[in-house]
Design an enzyme around this catalytic site. Structure first.
Site, PDB file in Angstrom:
ATOM      1  N   ASP A 174       0.826  -1.207   0.000  1.00  0.00           N
ATOM      2  CA  ASP A 174       0.000   0.000   0.000  1.00  0.00           C
ATOM      3  C   ASP A 174       0.857   1.253   0.000  1.00  0.00           C
ATOM      4  O   ASP A 174       2.069   1.209   0.267  1.00  0.00           O
ATOM      5  CB  ASP A 174      -0.953   0.013   1.195  1.00  0.00           C
ATOM      6  CG  ASP A 174      -0.224   0.004   2.530  1.00  0.00           C
ATOM      7  OD1 ASP A 174       0.790  -0.713   2.653  1.00  0.00           O
ATOM      8  OD2 ASP A 174      -0.657   0.713   3.462  1.00  0.00           O
ATOM      9  N   GLU A 212      -0.047  -1.141   5.683  1.00  0.00           N
ATOM     10  CA  GLU A 212       1.031  -0.661   6.554  1.00  0.00           C
ATOM     11  C   GLU A 212       0.859   0.806   6.898  1.00  0.00           C
ATOM     12  O   GLU A 212       1.049   1.219   8.049  1.00  0.00           O
ATOM     13  CB  GLU A 212       2.382  -0.901   5.863  1.00  0.00           C
ATOM     14  CG  GLU A 212       3.594  -0.686   6.752  1.00  0.00           C
ATOM     15  CD  GLU A 212       4.180   0.717   6.679  1.00  0.00           C
ATOM     16  OE1 GLU A 212       5.155   0.996   7.392  1.00  0.00           O
ATOM     17  OE2 GLU A 212       3.651   1.553   5.910  1.00  0.00           O
TER      18      GLU A 212
END
Length: 479
Positions: free
Chosen positions: A72, A139
């Site tokens: 991400d 994350e």
């Protein structure tokens, strides 16, 4: 651009949107890509993907190695850009040896690390032990992938994280942290007849990563706008809405206030605001040279405004709330120990919500600083929740993997790598807690401006990172 395979994979990551919590399309693509290469894959309940590659001939019995990164990215853009991070591709620009994205984040954090790991999986002829590439999700929005990582998913005993942002540095520790979420409910009240509404926009700040840039004394748009509001004559205006920041782990670059005022007071407030903005510009000269503060009248009748007592309480708490470095480390000189970022604020329709992200190399210090912030907002009657806590990665200076990496770096580049601890949240601490005994190391190419529009990665350091990673895998001992 070299290495070709690395940049080809990064181009794919730019083409497939991958905001935190919206990585499904990319993970489906990568699973199909791995299957096409004949590589085994596994997913856990939260969506983390593991791709396995057998050892090169003669190294089948060696302990496995995990290459780790997160898929991400932080999604930030300049006002007026109109980028849809759920549909639009990132459009990089190569300029002066750097690949950058002018008006949005680039996603080099951690797209380059992921691309390096994918290139290793694809490459033929490399020497390496059994490989597992762990690609985590979510994350940037709270370490959700690492926190939810399933036990028993990994077999490797050494982990190389490719998620730091200064080439030539080897990292063996990082900060942990937690969030403070303050919610304040307030009453609105009608305004006098004839009042108008206006918008104050504070823009043009640099922004950046709330961990690795926190010590650079960059402006926080929320804190600066709250300060400017506090310098306006309180009897001449009322607060309707106040918003700033879009990501908990990014330094806020812009903040906006909607206020109500008498028509006759507009010129006086413009004069006061301009003088305050000039003082800010002088204070931040050389750090925030593009600071802009504008007051503009809005059409239509103003909405109900915050009751005066509530407005006074909330602005006082926001002004008093800490932001930035709280303490420097005594154990690791030159490194921030504890800090916090007031990353997101939303005020309107009877509710104010503020998010603070606290980081520290010492877990107890993070908890104490978070409680300090929560106690402040509790004094004005706000509800405060401490969430998303995660432990830091405790340094191990005796790490065999670190010692080997130092030797390989010296052999490949003829100099010594700097060994450091980073004031940012890496997933190593969380993964290490779930898989005790892992020998871990982190490195990566040079990335500037992560978590802010204009993010860029130095192309030459990507090639060096590839050279180093390949050599390190080849040099890993059999025991």
């Amino acid at each position: 651009m070299q290495p070709v395979a690395v940049w080809r994979h990064f181009a794919t990551l730019c083409a497939i949107p991958r905001a935190s919590k919206h990585e499904a399309a990319l993970l489906e693509y990568l699973s199909a890509w791995a299957a096409g290469l004949g590589l085994a894959t596994a997913r856990d309940a939260v969506g983390n993907l593991v791709i396995r590659k057998p050892a090169s001939p003669g190294r089948e019995q060696e302990p496995g190695v995990i290459l780790q990164g997160h898929v991400d990215m932080v999604c930030q853009q300049n006002s007026g850009t109109g980028h849809d991070f759920h549909q639009d591709p990132i459009r990089p620009l190569l300029k002066d040896g750097w690949l950058r994205s002018e008006n949005t984040t680039l996603g080099a954090d951690n797209g380059i690390g992921v691309a390096l790991a994918l290139a290793v999986l694809e490459a033929e002829g490399l020497s390496h032990p059994p490989l597992e590439v762990l690609l985590t999700v979510d994350e940037e929005a709270g370490m959700g992938g690492a926190l939810g990582l399933a036990p028993g998913l990994l077999q490797g005993r050494r982990l190389i994280n490719i998620d730091t942002e200064e080439w030539g540095h080897l990292y063996l520790g990082c900060a942990g942290g937690m969030d403070v979420n303050a919610t304040y409910h307030y009453a609105n009240e009608p305004l006098p007849v004839g009042w108008i509404s206006a918008r104050i926009a504070l823009t043009g700040l640099t922004g950046g990563h709330s961990g690795i840039d926190i010590h650079k004394e960059r402006g926080n748009a929320i804190k600066l706008l709250v300060r400017l509001l506090g310098e306006l004559p309180a009897d001449l205006w009322r607060l309707i809405a106040l918003d700033g920041g879009t990501a908990r782990n990014a330094l806020p670059r812009e903040a906006f206030a909607t206020i109500a005022l008498e028509v006759a007071s507009l010129a006086d407030l413009q004069t006061t605001l301009a003088a305050s903005a000039d003082r800010l510009a002088l204070e931040l000269k050389g750090v925030e040279d593009r600071l802009s503060v504008r007051l503009s009248e809005l059409p239509g009748l103003p909405a109900p405004a915050m009751a005066r007592p509530a407005q006074k309480q909330l602005l006082a708490a926001l002004n008093a709330a800490p932001h930035g470095v709280a303490r420097m480390s005594l154990a690791v000189p030159g490194i921030v120990e504890t800090s916090n970022n007031l990353g997101v604020l939303s005020v309107g329709n009877g509710q104010a919500r503020a998010n603070f992200m606290v980081r520290s190399l010492v877990d107890s210090a993070a908890q104490a600083h978070a409680r300090r912030i929560a106690d402040l907002f509790t004094l004005i009657g706000a509800d405060c929740q401490l969430t998303d806590g995660y432990s830091g990665w405790k340094p191990n200076p005796e790490s065999p993997l670190l010692a080997l990496a130092q030797q390989v770096y010296q052999q490949q580049f003829g100099g010594e790598a700097k060994v450091e601890v980073i004031h940012a949240g890496l997933e190593c601490g969380i993964i290490g807690a779930k898989y005790p005994g892992l020998d871990m190391l982190s490195f990566g190419p040079t990335i500037h401006g992560a978590h802010a529009p204009g993010e860029r990665v130095e192309v030459d350091t990507v090639a060096k990172s590839w050279q180093f990673l390949v050599a390190l895998l080849a040099a890993l001992p059999k025991t």
